[in-house]
Scaffold this motif. Structure first.
Motif, mmCIF file in Angstrom:
data_model
loop_
_atom_site.group_PDB
_atom_site.id
_atom_site.type_symbol
_atom_site.label_atom_id
_atom_site.label_comp_id
_atom_site.label_asym_id
_atom_site.label_seq_id
_atom_site.Cartn_x
_atom_site.Cartn_y
_atom_site.Cartn_z
ATOM 1 N N GLU A 188 52.259 64.561 12.461
ATOM 2 C CA GLU A 188 52.144 65.869 12.637
ATOM 3 C C GLU A 188 50.876 66.341 13.143
ATOM 4 O OE1 GLU A 188 53.151 69.743 9.831
ATOM 5 O OE2 GLU A 188 53.712 67.729 9.211
ATOM 6 N N GLN A 189 50.831 67.330 13.900
ATOM 7 C CA GLN A 189 49.722 68.064 14.445
ATOM 8 C C GLN A 189 48.827 68.503 13.230
ATOM 9 O OE1 GLN A 189 50.129 70.773 17.813
ATOM 10 N NE2 GLN A 189 52.056 69.882 18.249
ATOM 11 N N TRP A 190 47.411 68.490 13.772
ATOM 12 C CA TRP A 190 46.532 68.853 12.561
ATOM 13 C C TRP A 190 46.610 70.481 12.523
ATOM 14 C CZ3 TRP A 190 42.830 67.534 9.480
ATOM 15 C CH2 TRP A 190 41.830 68.261 8.982
ATOM 16 N N CYS A 191 47.172 71.242 13.500
ATOM 17 C CA CYS A 191 47.271 72.677 13.066
ATOM 18 C C CYS A 191 47.975 73.160 14.259
ATOM 19 C CB CYS A 191 45.887 73.349 12.896
ATOM 20 S SG CYS A 191 44.770 73.361 14.267
ATOM 21 N N TYR A 192 48.598 74.126 14.020
ATOM 22 C CA TYR A 192 49.319 74.976 15.333
ATOM 23 C C TYR A 192 48.814 76.439 15.550
ATOM 24 C CZ TYR A 192 52.334 71.398 13.830
ATOM 25 O OH TYR A 192 52.893 70.093 13.485
ATOM 26 N N GLY A 193 48.937 76.865 16.883
ATOM 27 C CA GLY A 193 48.641 78.243 17.051
ATOM 28 C C GLY A 193 47.142 78.449 17.105
ATOM 29 N N ALA A 194 46.676 79.642 16.891
ATOM 30 C CA ALA A 194 45.290 79.805 16.760
ATOM 31 C C ALA A 194 44.779 81.178 16.339
ATOM 32 C CB ALA A 194 44.374 79.704 18.355
ATOM 33 N N THR A 195 43.647 81.193 15.473
ATOM 34 C CA THR A 195 43.577 82.395 14.870
ATOM 35 C C THR A 195 41.917 82.600 14.777
ATOM 36 O OG1 THR A 195 43.665 84.096 13.086
ATOM 37 C CG2 THR A 195 43.492 81.773 12.549
ATOM 38 N N SER A 196 41.304 83.970 15.253
ATOM 39 C CA SER A 196 39.861 84.060 15.153
ATOM 40 C C SER A 196 39.490 84.512 13.730
ATOM 41 C CB SER A 196 39.384 85.139 16.053
ATOM 42 O OG SER A 196 40.049 86.416 15.742
ATOM 43 N N MET A 197 40.427 84.551 12.829
ATOM 44 C CA MET A 197 40.185 85.279 11.329
ATOM 45 C C MET A 197 41.341 84.946 10.439
ATOM 46 S SD MET A 197 38.893 88.744 9.797
ATOM 47 C CE MET A 197 37.407 88.939 10.928
ATOM 48 N N TYR A 198 41.150 84.444 9.357
ATOM 49 C CA TYR A 198 42.156 84.341 8.330
ATOM 50 C C TYR A 198 42.204 85.583 7.481
ATOM 51 C CZ TYR A 198 42.337 79.185 9.474
ATOM 52 O OH TYR A 198 42.296 78.172 10.276
ATOM 53 N N MET A 199 43.295 86.198 7.508
ATOM 54 C CA MET A 199 43.317 87.509 6.844
ATOM 55 C C MET A 199 43.677 87.501 5.288
ATOM 56 S SD MET A 199 42.791 89.117 9.586
ATOM 57 C CE MET A 199 42.818 90.563 8.972
ATOM 58 N N ASP A 200 43.738 86.338 4.864
ATOM 59 C CA ASP A 200 43.969 86.296 3.323
ATOM 60 C C ASP A 200 43.142 85.510 2.705
ATOM 61 O OD1 ASP A 200 44.630 83.956 4.386
ATOM 62 O OD2 ASP A 200 46.526 83.677 3.707
ATOM 63 N N GLY A 201 41.598 85.417 2.901
ATOM 64 C CA GLY A 201 40.625 84.792 2.384
ATOM 65 C C GLY A 201 40.126 83.636 2.866
ATOM 66 N N PHE A 202 39.467 82.658 2.316
ATOM 67 C CA PHE A 202 38.963 81.631 2.920
ATOM 68 C C PHE A 202 40.012 80.147 3.003
ATOM 69 C CE2 PHE A 202 34.777 83.132 1.715
ATOM 70 C CZ PHE A 202 34.132 82.822 2.930
ATOM 71 N N HIS A 203 39.903 79.595 3.768
ATOM 72 C CA HIS A 203 40.920 78.370 4.138
ATOM 73 C C HIS A 203 39.749 77.016 4.465
ATOM 74 C CE1 HIS A 203 45.213 80.296 5.036
ATOM 75 N NE2 HIS A 203 44.133 81.198 4.431
ATOM 76 N N TRP A 204 40.327 75.948 3.417
ATOM 77 C CA TRP A 204 39.571 74.776 3.912
ATOM 78 C C TRP A 204 40.525 73.924 4.359
ATOM 79 C CZ3 TRP A 204 34.510 74.122 2.246
ATOM 80 C CH2 TRP A 204 34.188 75.212 1.600
ATOM 81 N N ARG A 205 41.761 74.042 4.276
ATOM 82 C CA ARG A 205 42.720 73.152 5.204
ATOM 83 C C ARG A 205 43.951 74.031 5.553
ATOM 84 N NH1 ARG A 205 45.550 71.289 8.154
ATOM 85 N NH2 ARG A 205 46.589 69.171 8.699
#
Length: 648
Positions: free
Chosen positions: A470-487
Motif C-alpha cells: 500500500e502507498q505511504w500516503c494519498y493526495g496532498a494537504t498543506s495543513m492538517y485541520m484536526d491537529g498534529f499528525h505523526w503518521r
C-alpha cells in the motif's frame, strides 16, 4: 430489585412529569427533553434515566456546556441564505404545507471521517462561514460519539444468554457488529444543513399545516442542532413537535440552549435485537408559522448497506434504499411508511428481526476529514478508490474477492439515480463522471457487472500485490485541520506544491532539511550580530543590517509555515534545529568569560576586594565590579525570536 424498580419509576416521573407542562388556555403542552452532560454519559451517570428515555420518548439532549458554536454556525447560514442556492449541489423544495421552502446543503461522514463541504461554499458564503459550519459538524459528532458509547454501556448490561448467542447486527456477507460504535464505523451517515422559510406575514391566524407531517426517521438515530431563528428579534423557535406515546397528544418541544438533540429512529426500535432495552423511535413533526425562517443542521446515523434489517424475507438496508421511491428535489429517500434523512410522511415501521451480541469494549477513532485528490492514481484500488474527488473506502473491502467471484463490480454511482432508473448502473454512474465531480450523492456500490460500463478495478490478494504494498500516503494537504499528525494517509505539501512528501524517503529528507534550516537560521542571527557590530556607524552599516534582517525574517517565516503543516515530525525537527543552532553558535559566549572581563575582574579583586562584595558575596552598588558583572551577564545570548530581532 425493589430499589432498582423505584429508581426507574423516579426516572420515568422525571421524564413525563417534570418536563411536560400545559397552559390553561388549551395550547399545546410543552415538553423539555431530559438534558445529559457529556460527563454524565462518559462516566455512566444517570443510566437508569437514559434507559427510560430511550424506551419511552426516544428524545434527549446532550449539553455542550458553555459552547456557542452551534448558534454561531447556524447564524452564518442565515446570513448566507440569499446566495446559498449558487453553491453546486444545493437544492430547494416546497414542503407538505405548500408554503414552506426548504433549501438543503448535503454532505456525509464515512465512518468517523467527515467529507468536506463543497469548495464553492467558501466563495459564496465566505471562509468564516465554512469554518463555523465545520465546527457544528464536529460538535454534533462529539455528542453523538459520547452518546453511542453510553448506549453500548446499556447494551452491555444485558447479560442474557440470548444476547450472548446472537450478533447486534449482521452483514449479508457474514460480518457481525458487536457494538453501536462498530456499526457507526462501518456506515455512511447523511448530513444536511437546512434553511426553512415560510411565506406570509408574521401575524396571528388559524393554525398552519405541518411543513413536515408526523413521521419517524429510518435510521438508528438523528443527532441535530435545534433550529435557529433567522429573523431579527424573532420569537423563540416553536416549530418542533413530538407525539406523546402515552396519551397520544402532541407536545411542543423546547430545547436547551447550546445542546445537541438525540432522537431515535426506526432502526433503533426495529433493526437491533435486544431483550432488555425496548427502544422507542420518536414520532415528530415540524410546523412553520407565516413569515418565519429557520436554520437547522443534523446527522442521520445509519447502518451499513449490507446490514440485514429484516429476516423474513431477508432484506438489507441497501435493498430497502433501492426499493424506495426517491425524490431528487428533497434530497432524501422515502416510501410508504419510511423516510431516510428528513421525512415528511407518516411512518409504519418495517418488520425487523435483527440479532444481537454483547457489546465489546469501545475503541475511540480520531475524526479526520477526507482530502481532495487530483486523480485516481492517488488511490490504491484495494482499500480505497477514486470517487467524488476523494479516496473513499471500498465498501466491505475484506469481502471484495467474494463480490468479484460472484459477478459483482464496484461502481462510483449515485444511489438515487440507480433507484429511479430501475437499477440501471449505466444511468447511475453518469452523474458521478468516473469520480471527477464534486457530487455529495456519489458513493461506492457493489452491483452486478454491467457490460459496457467502466467499473473500479479492485485489487485483491488473488489479483494484485497492492494490498500488501500500500502507498505511504494519498493526495496532498498543506495543513492538517484536526491537529498534529505523526503518521497519516494524506501526504504533506512541503512549502511548494511540487514538493509532496509521498514516500518515507521524502519525509526523512524533508526532516533533515528542516533540521539544517533551523541551524541555518541561528547561524544567520549569529552572523548578523558579528557583521553589524564590526562595521563603522553609517548608512552602509544600516543597509547591511536591513539586508541580513530581511534574510533572517524570510527563514523564520518559512520555518513557521513548516510548523503550520501540523506534521509532528517536521515540527520536532524545527525545534531541534533551532535549539541545536543556538547551542552551536552561542556556546562560547555562554560558557566563557571574555578575556577583557577576566583582566578587569583581577584588577577589581586587587584594588577593592573588601568593598566590591558584601559578606554574602553580593556586589556593592558603585563598585567597578558591578559593571563587570553586567558585562558577563550580557554575554549570555538571548532566546531565538526570528521575526522580532529589532536591535542591530
Amino acid at each position: 430489585m425493589m430499589m432498582k424498580s423505584f429508581t426507574l419509576l423516579v426516572a420515568l416521573q422525571n421524564i413525563f412529569c417534570s418536563t411536560a407542562t400545559a397552559s390553561s388556555d388549551g395550547a399545546d403542552a410543552v415538553y423539555r427533553p431530559p438534558l445529559f452532560t457529556l460527563s454524565d454519559l462518559r462516566n455512566g451517570h444517570r443510566l437508569d434515566e437514559l434507559r427510560s428515555v430511550m424506551s419511552t420518548t426516544g428524545l434527549l439532549q446532550v449539553s455542550l456546556e458553555e459552547s456557542d458554536v452551534s448558534s454561531a454556525g447556524l447564524e452564518v447560514l442565515c446570513q448566507c441564505s440569499s446566495v446559498l442556492s449558487k453553491v453546486p449541489g444545493v437544492d430547494s423544495v416546497t414542503l407538505a404545507d405548500d408554503s414552506t421552502r426548504r433549501t438543503s446543503l448535503g454532505t456525509a461522514t464515512v465512518g468517523s471521517r467527515p467529507l468536506p463541504l463543497p469548495e464553492e461554499l467558501s466563495n459564496v458564503c465566505g471562509s468564516d462561514a465554512v469554518i463555523s459550519m465545520e465546527a457544528i459538524r464536529d460538535e454534533v459528532a462529539l455528542a453523538a460519539d459520547v452518546f453511542q458509547a453510553a448506549w453500548d454501556g446499556l447494551l452491555q448490561s444485558d447479560s442474557s444468554s440470548f444476547r450472548k448467542s446472537m450478533p447486534l447486527l449482521k452483514n449479508k456477507n457474514g460480518i457481525v457488529y458487536e457494538s453501536m460504535q462498530q456499526i457507526s464505523q462501518a456506515s455512511t451517515h447523511l448530513e444536511h444543513f437546512h434553511l426553512y422559510a415560510k411565506l406570509g406575514e408574521q401575524h396571528e391566524q388559524e393554525e398552519p399545516a405541518f411543513a413536515l407531517d408526523w413521521h419517524t426517521d429510518a435510521g438508528l438515530f438523528l443527532a441535530f442542532v435545534p433550529a435557529h431563528s433567522c429573523d431579527v428579534d424573532g420569537p423563540e423557535d416553536d416549530s418542533f413537535y413530538i407525539m406523546d406515546t402515552f396519551d397520544n397528544h402532541r407536545k411542543n418541544v423546547k430545547f436547551h440552549p447550546n445542546a445537541v438533540a438525540i432522537m431515535l429512529g426506526t432502526g433503533a426500535e426495529h433493526w437491533l435485537n435486544n431483550t432488555v432495552l425496548r427502544h422507542k423511535a420518536a414520532r415528530h413533526a415540524v410546523q412553520m408559522r407565516p413569515g418565519q425562517s429557520r436554520a437547522w443542521y443534523g446527522m442521520m446515523h445509519l447502518v451499513p448497506d449490507g446490514a440485514i434489517i429484516q429476516s423474513s424475507p431477508e432484506q438489507t438496508f441497501g435493498d430497502m434504499k433501492q426499493s424506495m421511491r426517491y425524490n431528487k428535489d428533497r434530497g432524501y429517500l422515502e416510501s410508504e411508511g419510511v423516510s431516510i434523512g428528513c421525512g415528511s410522511e407518516s411512518v409504519e415501521p418495517l418488520d425487523a428481526a435483527i440479532q444481537s451480541l454483547e457489546s465489546s469494549s469501545i475503541q475511540s477513532t480520531d475524526r479526520r476529514r477526507l482530502q481532495h485528490v487530483q486523480n485516481a492514481d492517488a488511490c490504491n484500488n484495494s482499500t480505497n478508490f477514486f470517487c467524488w474527488m476523494q479516496c473513499l473506502e471500498v465498501p466491505d473491502f475484506k469481502q471484495a474477492e467474494g463480490y468479484l467471484r460472484e459477478g459483482y463490480s464496484l461502481y462510483c454511482l449515485d444511489p438515487a439515480t440507480l433507484a429511479a432508473s430501475s437499477n440501471r448502473v449505466s444511468a447511475a454512474v453518469e452523474p458521478c463522471q468516473d469520480g471527477y465531480v464534486h457530487n455529495a450523492y456519489c458513493t461506492g456500490s457493489w452491483q452486478p457487472t454491467a457490460p459496457g460500463v467502466t467499473a473500479i478495478p479492485v485489487a485483491t490478494n488473488a489479483s494484485s500485490p497492492s494490498l500488501t504494498n500500500e502507498q505511504w500516503c494519498y493526495g496532498a494537504t498543506s495543513m492538517y485541520m484536526d491537529g498534529f499528525h505523526w503518521r497519516n494517509s494524506v501526504c504533506v505539501i512541503y512549502l511548494f506544491p511540487q514538493w509532496i512528501l509521498s514516500t518515507p524517503g521524502k519525509v526523512v529528507g524533508a526532516s533533515i532539511g528542516t533540521l539544517a534550516f533551523g541551524v541555518g537560521l541561528e547561524k544567520t542571527i549569529h552572523h548578523r550580530r558579528l557583521v553589524v557590530t564590526s562595521m563603522k556607524a553609517g548608512y552602509y552599516r544600516l543597509a547591511a543590517s536591513a539586508f541580513l534582517y530581511a534574510f533572517q525574517l524570510t527563514m523564520g517565516y518559512l520555518l513557521m509555515l513548516i510548523i503550520m503543516t501540523y506534521s509532528g515530525p517536521l515540527f520536532l525537527c524545527v525545534i531541534l534545529g533551532l535549539v541545536g543552532g543556538h547551542v552551536l553558535f552561542n556556546a562560547k559566549d555562554a560558557l566563557l568569560v571574555p578575556k577583557g572581563d577576566v583582566c578587569a575582574a583581577r584588577e577589581c579583586a586587587e584594588e577593592c576586594p573588601q568593598d566590591c562584595r558584601t559578606e554574602d558575596s553580593e556586589i556593592v552598588k558603585g563598585c567597578p565590579c558591578e559593571q563587570i558583572e553586567e558585562n558577563q551577564r550580557a554575554g549570555v545570548p538571548e532566546g531565538i525570536t526570528p521575526c522580532c530581532q529589532n536591535t542591530l
